[in-house]
Structure formats: C-alpha cells, structure tokens
Design a protein around this motif. Structure first.
Motif, short mmCIF file in Angstrom:
data_model
loop_
_atom_site.label_atom_id
_atom_site.label_comp_id
_atom_site.label_asym_id
_atom_site.label_seq_id
_atom_site.Cartn_x
_atom_site.Cartn_y
_atom_site.Cartn_z
N ASP A 226 0.52 -1.28 -0.11
CA ASP A 226 0.24 -0.35 0.42
C ASP A 226 1.11 1.09 -0.03
O ASP A 226 0.21 2.37 -0.24
CB ASP A 226 -0.66 0.23 0.67
N ARG A 227 1.76 1.33 0.77
CA ARG A 227 2.94 2.60 0.50
C ARG A 227 4.32 2.09 0.01
O ARG A 227 4.63 1.41 0.90
CB ARG A 227 2.26 3.17 2.49
N ARG A 280 11.56 7.48 -9.50
CA ARG A 280 11.15 8.15 -10.33
C ARG A 280 10.48 6.90 -11.40
O ARG A 280 9.06 6.15 -11.85
CB ARG A 280 10.74 9.87 -10.49
N LYS A 284 7.38 4.45 -11.61
CA LYS A 284 5.97 4.14 -12.57
C LYS A 284 6.29 3.66 -13.63
O LYS A 284 4.93 3.12 -14.11
CB LYS A 284 6.58 5.71 -13.40
N GLY A 287 4.23 1.27 -11.94
CA GLY A 287 2.82 1.46 -12.30
C GLY A 287 2.22 1.64 -10.22
O GLY A 287 1.65 1.71 -9.91
N VAL A 288 3.64 2.17 -9.62
CA VAL A 288 2.99 2.21 -8.40
C VAL A 288 3.91 3.86 -8.14
O VAL A 288 4.25 3.75 -7.22
CB VAL A 288 3.57 1.21 -7.54
N SER A 289 3.64 4.90 -8.78
CA SER A 289 4.16 6.00 -8.49
C SER A 289 3.20 6.56 -7.34
O SER A 289 3.87 7.60 -6.92
CB SER A 289 4.49 6.73 -9.56
N ASP A 290 2.03 6.33 -7.78
CA ASP A 290 0.95 7.10 -6.25
C ASP A 290 0.62 6.93 -5.49
O ASP A 290 0.27 7.01 -4.61
CB ASP A 290 -0.45 6.47 -6.93
N ARG A 291 2.00 5.57 -4.36
CA ARG A 291 1.97 4.98 -3.44
C ARG A 291 3.49 5.34 -2.81
O ARG A 291 3.40 5.00 -1.77
CB ARG A 291 1.81 3.59 -3.86
N ASN A 293 6.11 7.62 -0.88
CA ASN A 293 5.40 8.53 -0.18
C ASN A 293 6.68 9.74 0.27
O ASN A 293 7.55 8.53 -0.54
CB ASN A 293 5.08 7.90 1.52
#
Ligand code: SF4
Length: 293
Positions: A226-227, A280, A284, A287-291, A293
């Motif tokens: 998740d993070r 980064r 990217k 597919g986990v750049s949104d996670r 922190n």
C-alpha cells in the motif's frame, strides 16, 4: 527504526540485572521508567529493547551508544526492558490514543523477542487502547503477531535495502532473508492489514542501480503493497565506522563512492537528484508511483 528517536529514561546506566551471552550477544535485563515516547514518526514510538541483534552495517540507531555506552559493539548487545508492558500499561491510562511507530531505535522483532514477547504484548495493549500502529521490521517473527494486529488499525511494514540476498546477508547479518520479508507483506495483506515497504537506505552500486530499483518496485507492485518509502544512505552519527567495516571486507572498490556520498556535500546533492529520478522512473514503470510517500 527511525533516526529521529531519542533514548528513553532508565533507572540506571550502565544497566544492572542478569547478564548472559546468547550466540555471541550479551543480553541484559533492565527496568525502564517510561516506554512510550512522543514524536519521531507519528505521535509516539516505543522500544522494548536497547540495541539490536540484526547488526546492520549502516544502522542509524548506533547513536544510542552515546547515551548508553556498552563494552560490546553495536549488534552484540541487547538490553531487555523487562517491565516494558507494565510501564506501558501505566502510561496508557494517562494518554489520548494516537499513532505509534514500532519500533524507532531497534527492531522490535529481533531474535530476542521470540523469548521475551515484549513487543507483541506492548502492541496488544496499544491496539486494545485504540492506538493506530505502524510497524517496521526486518524480521519474519512479526508474522507471529498477526493475530494481535488483525481487526485493528495496523500497517505492517518491512525494510528492504537490496533485492540481492547475498548483499542483504552482508549488510544485515542477522535479519530475515529478503524473500521472508516479502512473505511478511503477503501474509499481512492476506490478513486484511495495510502494508508498507521501506526501500532504504538504498546502497550505492548495490541497490541504487536501475536494475535493482526496477526489481524492488516490480516486487512491490506484485505484492500490492500500500505504501512505499525510499531513503538514501545518510551520514548519521557513528554510521561511518560500521560502513567502513563492511566495505573493507566486501567492497573496497566502492569505498570512495560511499565516502564522498557521506562527506562531500556537492557530490551528495548531485547523487540525490539522480537517485530521485531513477526512483521515479522505476516506480512509474512498475505502476506504483501513486504509492510513493
Ligand atoms: S534492524 Fe538494523 S538498522 Fe534497524 S535498528 Fe536493527 S541494526 Fe539498526
């Protein structure tokens, strides 16, 4: 562990109590006056132990030896706060629930915890009192405590510094294998808990490469963590001698790069920029750049 943590109060220093050796590690039983500290990561943190058997070569918690000197080297001693659960119980009567980081200056699930179960019982008290827990460990022993965490607000995190098992053994000689740490995340997820991974400190020429980062982030995506936190190698007090020890034996050709990274500010700034870019890109691509922190 968090580099921001401060040592707790102790009855005495150096510690009294029974002393015994266990697999080359001196284990002493001590008593503490307080356990839960304010600040650091989250509202509070706690440590049931002083010292850490994992003995990581880059460990930031070595600064603890400044406040609590020991004859043994870092990784070769553990002071066990045998009254930790009782003291925490007393503290909890006076505190509003908040977020707790476990643990900030040791691995709460280091080998000695299998016998003492202090971290487990402290976590049980905390979640029962409505505190939110953030766990960070390098030990599969934490799986023992999924029953305590389940149904509560707990995020189970592991630290992974490299995807390479051989290098992990060199830098973190007594931590669980890298594959066991990924397994911790899989089982925590299956138990319905939030999960986190700390990739750090990323080690120059070992885990800061495109290939290693891509491996780490692809695995995080596969597990569905998740993070994701990342951290570069930092010049904290007392860290350099431990790093030198590792490099002398296992990577003398990398010595100069590590030295410049820790002590040359302009080299460090440039390295930091380049590393951030590689992180980064790897995140990217996975597919986990949104996670991140
Ligand atoms: S797990 Fe490693 S880095 Fe963390 S406190 Fe223990 S020795 Fe230090």
């Amino acid at each position: 562990m968090s580099p921001d943590s401060q040592p707790e109060l102790f009855d005495t220093n150096p510690p009294p109590g029974p002393v015994r050796g266990a697999e080359g590690v001196m284990v002493r039983e001590i008593r503490c006056k307080s356990l839960l500290n304010r600040g650091g990561i989250g509202d509070y943190s706690f440590n049931g132990y002083v010292g850490c058997q994992n003995g990581c070569g880059y460990c930031y918690a070595r600064f603890m030896q400044r406040f609590h000197p020991h004859a043994e080297e870092w990784g070769r001693f553990v002071d066990v706060k045998v009254n930790a659960v009782e003291v925490l119980g007393r503290q909890l009567r006076r505190l509003e629930p908040g977020e707790v980081f476990a643990c900030s200056a040791c691995d709460g699930w280091q080998p000695v915890e299998a016998e003492y179960r202090l971290t487990r019982e402290c976590c049980r008290l905390l979640v029962q009192a409505g505190f939110r827990l953030n766990v960070l460990t390098k030990s599969k022993l934490v799986l023992r405590d999924l029953d305590v965490f389940t149904g509560h607000s707990v995020c189970v995190g592991v630290t992974i510094t490299t995807p390479d098992e051989s290098w992990a053994r060199v830098w973190e000689p007594h931590a669980s294998s890298v594959s066991d740490r990924w397994e911790v995340l899989r089982q925590a997820k299956a138990a319905g808990l939030k999960t986190a991974v700390m990739f750090g400190p990323l080690l120059p020429e070992i885990s800061d490469t495109d290939e290693a980062l891509s491996d780490l982030f692809a695995r995080a995506a596969e597990v569905g963590v998740d993070r994701i936190w990342t951290d570069m190698l930092n010049a904290r007090p007392r860290v350099w001698p431990g790093i030198q020890d590792v490099l002398r034996t296992h990577g003398p050709h990398m010595y100069e790069q590590y030295r410049r990274l820790l002590f040359d500010p302009s080299f460090r700034r440039q390295y930091q920029r380049q590393l951030a870019e590689r992180i980064r890109t790897a995140a990217k691509d996975a597919g986990v750049s949104d996670r991140l922190n």
